[in-house]
Design a protein around this motif. Structure first.
Motif, PDB file in Angstrom:
ATOM      1  N   ASP A  77       0.916  -1.193   0.004  1.00  0.00           N
ATOM      2  CA  ASP A  77      -0.062  -0.104  -0.080  1.00  0.00           C
ATOM      3  C   ASP A  77       0.733   1.255   0.093  1.00  0.00           C
ATOM      4  O   ASP A  77       1.383   1.633   0.847  1.00  0.00           O
ATOM      5  CB  ASP A  77      -1.188  -0.024   1.192  1.00  0.00           C
ATOM      6  CG  ASP A  77      -1.658   1.262   1.408  1.00  0.00           C
ATOM      7  OD1 ASP A  77      -1.823   1.935   0.429  1.00  0.00           O
ATOM      8  OD2 ASP A  77      -2.570   1.089   2.160  1.00  0.00           O
ATOM      9  N   LEU A  78       1.112   1.910  -1.206  1.00  0.00           N
ATOM     10  CA  LEU A  78       2.134   3.087  -1.367  1.00  0.00           C
ATOM     11  C   LEU A  78       1.116   4.126  -0.851  1.00  0.00           C
ATOM     12  O   LEU A  78       1.693   5.500  -0.785  1.00  0.00           O
ATOM     13  CB  LEU A  78       2.233   3.400  -2.573  1.00  0.00           C
ATOM     14  CG  LEU A  78       3.326   2.064  -3.207  1.00  0.00           C
ATOM     15  CD1 LEU A  78       3.504   2.610  -4.487  1.00  0.00           C
ATOM     16  CD2 LEU A  78       4.307   1.752  -2.440  1.00  0.00           C
ATOM     17  N   GLY A  79      -0.060   4.125  -0.512  1.00  0.00           N
ATOM     18  CA  GLY A  79      -0.951   5.148   0.003  1.00  0.00           C
ATOM     19  C   GLY A  79      -0.290   5.274   1.659  1.00  0.00           C
ATOM     20  O   GLY A  79      -0.709   6.478   2.280  1.00  0.00           O
ATOM     21  N   MET A  80       0.164   4.567   2.298  1.00  0.00           N
ATOM     22  CA  MET A  80       0.634   4.659   3.579  1.00  0.00           C
ATOM     23  C   MET A  80       2.135   5.394   3.706  1.00  0.00           C
ATOM     24  O   MET A  80       2.842   5.383   2.465  1.00  0.00           O
ATOM     25  CB  MET A  80       1.007   3.022   4.378  1.00  0.00           C
ATOM     26  CG  MET A  80      -0.101   2.626   4.672  1.00  0.00           C
ATOM     27  SD  MET A  80       0.079   0.745   5.258  1.00  0.00           S
ATOM     28  CE  MET A  80       0.601   1.485   6.901  1.00  0.00           C
ATOM     29  N   GLY A 132      -1.143  -1.636  -9.442  1.00  0.00           N
ATOM     30  CA  GLY A 132      -1.747  -2.702 -10.147  1.00  0.00           C
ATOM     31  C   GLY A 132      -1.251  -4.140  -9.718  1.00  0.00           C
ATOM     32  O   GLY A 132      -0.466  -4.317  -8.567  1.00  0.00           O
ATOM     33  N   LYS A 133      -1.815  -5.104 -10.336  1.00  0.00           N
ATOM     34  CA  LYS A 133      -1.481  -6.382  -9.966  1.00  0.00           C
ATOM     35  C   LYS A 133      -0.201  -7.011 -10.776  1.00  0.00           C
ATOM     36  O   LYS A 133      -0.283  -6.831 -11.823  1.00  0.00           O
ATOM     37  CB  LYS A 133      -2.668  -7.558 -10.401  1.00  0.00           C
ATOM     38  CG  LYS A 133      -4.126  -7.075  -9.665  1.00  0.00           C
ATOM     39  CD  LYS A 133      -5.099  -7.996  -9.807  1.00  0.00           C
ATOM     40  CE  LYS A 133      -6.508  -7.673  -9.141  1.00  0.00           C
ATOM     41  NZ  LYS A 133      -7.157  -6.324  -9.553  1.00  0.00           N
ATOM     42  N   PHE A 134       0.722  -7.571 -10.248  1.00  0.00           N
ATOM     43  CA  PHE A 134       1.863  -8.054 -10.769  1.00  0.00           C
ATOM     44  C   PHE A 134       1.833  -9.545 -10.552  1.00  0.00           C
ATOM     45  O   PHE A 134       1.431  -9.887  -9.255  1.00  0.00           O
ATOM     46  CB  PHE A 134       3.144  -7.461 -10.462  1.00  0.00           C
ATOM     47  CG  PHE A 134       3.211  -5.992 -10.358  1.00  0.00           C
ATOM     48  CD1 PHE A 134       4.033  -5.375 -11.262  1.00  0.00           C
ATOM     49  CD2 PHE A 134       2.526  -5.222  -9.407  1.00  0.00           C
ATOM     50  CE1 PHE A 134       4.187  -4.094 -11.516  1.00  0.00           C
ATOM     51  CE2 PHE A 134       2.781  -3.778  -9.628  1.00  0.00           C
ATOM     52  CZ  PHE A 134       3.654  -3.400 -10.500  1.00  0.00           C
ATOM     53  N   ILE A 177      -0.981  -1.242  -4.391  1.00  0.00           N
ATOM     54  CA  ILE A 177      -2.288  -0.164  -4.380  1.00  0.00           C
ATOM     55  C   ILE A 177      -1.796   1.252  -3.947  1.00  0.00           C
ATOM     56  O   ILE A 177      -0.679   1.381  -3.008  1.00  0.00           O
ATOM     57  CB  ILE A 177      -3.441  -0.465  -3.822  1.00  0.00           C
ATOM     58  CG1 ILE A 177      -3.066  -0.931  -2.094  1.00  0.00           C
ATOM     59  CG2 ILE A 177      -3.964  -2.247  -4.016  1.00  0.00           C
ATOM     60  CD1 ILE A 177      -4.128  -1.014  -1.239  1.00  0.00           C
ATOM     61  N   LYS A 178      -2.668   2.341  -3.985  1.00  0.00           N
ATOM     62  CA  LYS A 178      -2.407   3.398  -3.312  1.00  0.00           C
ATOM     63  C   LYS A 178      -3.685   3.744  -2.686  1.00  0.00           C
ATOM     64  O   LYS A 178      -4.679   4.556  -3.262  1.00  0.00           O
ATOM     65  CB  LYS A 178      -1.807   4.579  -4.097  1.00  0.00           C
ATOM     66  CG  LYS A 178      -1.522   5.943  -3.360  1.00  0.00           C
ATOM     67  CD  LYS A 178      -0.918   6.795  -4.241  1.00  0.00           C
ATOM     68  CE  LYS A 178      -0.454   8.086  -3.526  1.00  0.00           C
ATOM     69  NZ  LYS A 178       0.049   9.100  -4.379  1.00  0.00           N
ATOM     70  N   SER A 179      -3.840   3.440  -1.381  1.00  0.00           N
ATOM     71  CA  SER A 179      -5.114   3.616  -0.755  1.00  0.00           C
ATOM     72  C   SER A 179      -5.586   5.055  -0.466  1.00  0.00           C
ATOM     73  O   SER A 179      -4.582   5.934  -0.473  1.00  0.00           O
ATOM     74  CB  SER A 179      -5.097   2.948   0.741  1.00  0.00           C
ATOM     75  OG  SER A 179      -4.153   3.320   1.674  1.00  0.00           O
TER      76      SER A 179
END
Length: 221
Positions: free
Chosen positions: A76-79, A134-136, A219-221
């Protein structure tokens, strides 16, 4: 002597004004620093995010696409980058097994700095030096120039990360990455690869040698 006095007075006046300017700048910097610190929440006040919707979708995606149905990775790159935001999830036990610190891309900022620790830049473009969401699918194990000298190829499966392989975006370790949370400090930023600490990579490497075709969802929440 009379001519010298005005010159000295002028010099003293300019000197005082300069000192005043310096003091005002210092006060301004202190106030800005205090304001920044005030905005940063104590670690104890940062609430855990409910990722259950992602776990459920990931499980369905793995079944439909014949991927590993035991484990998957969620990043989560939103963190904030100083927090552990790389999660190893176990489908069978329905829980997070491990969590790690992970870096993101620096974008237009300086490589190795932490300038975007609170807001990671996202891109799928070449030379953007950004991370992609995205999904990898985690594929082949390879040799890295970094960390414990091990990396894993990442195959992007969506429009947002379709250029991952051609951009040489891989999972690897990096000595600059901490094994523990460093919040409110940030984690050094690279050129878009999800990089973890050497100790973390040893654990992840062992898991990936036992589990093939693991889904990594960024993701980026």
């Amino acid at each position: 002597m009379k001519k010298i006095i005005p010159v000295i007075s002028l010099a003293l006046l300019l000197s005082c004004n300069k000192k005043k300017d310096v003091q005002e700048v210092n006060v301004f910097n202190v106030e800005k620093t205090a304001e920044k610190i005030a905005r940063e929440k104590p670690r104890s006040e940062i609430k855990d995010i409910d990722y259950s919707i992602y776990y459920n979708e990931a499980q369905l995606y793995c079944k439909r696409n014949n991927l590993n149905q035991d484990k998957f990775f969620l990043i989560d790159l939103g963190m904030h980058s100083g927090l552990k935001r790389f999660f190893v999830y176990d489908f069978n036990e329905n829980k997070i097994l491990k969590s790690y610190i992970v870096s993101h891309g620096c974008g237009d900022n300086k490589w190795g700095a932490t300038m975007s620790k609170e807001n990671a830049s996202i891109s799928n473009e070449f030379d953007s030096h950004c991370s992609s969401i995205g999904k990898f699918v985690v594929l082949d194990r390879g040799v890295s120039q970094w960390g414990i000298k091990v990396n894993y190829v990442l195959q992007g499966k969506e429009k947002t990360n379709s250029k991952a392989r051609s951009r040489a975006i891989v999972l690897h370790s990096w000595e600059a990455i901490s094994n523990d949370e460093v919040y409110p400090k940030g984690t050094p930023e690279g050129w878009g690869c999800p990089a973890v600490s050497n100790e973390s990579m040893k654990e992840i490497d062992k898991l990936l040698q036992e589990n093939k075709k693991v889904l990594m969802w960024i993701i980026k929440s």
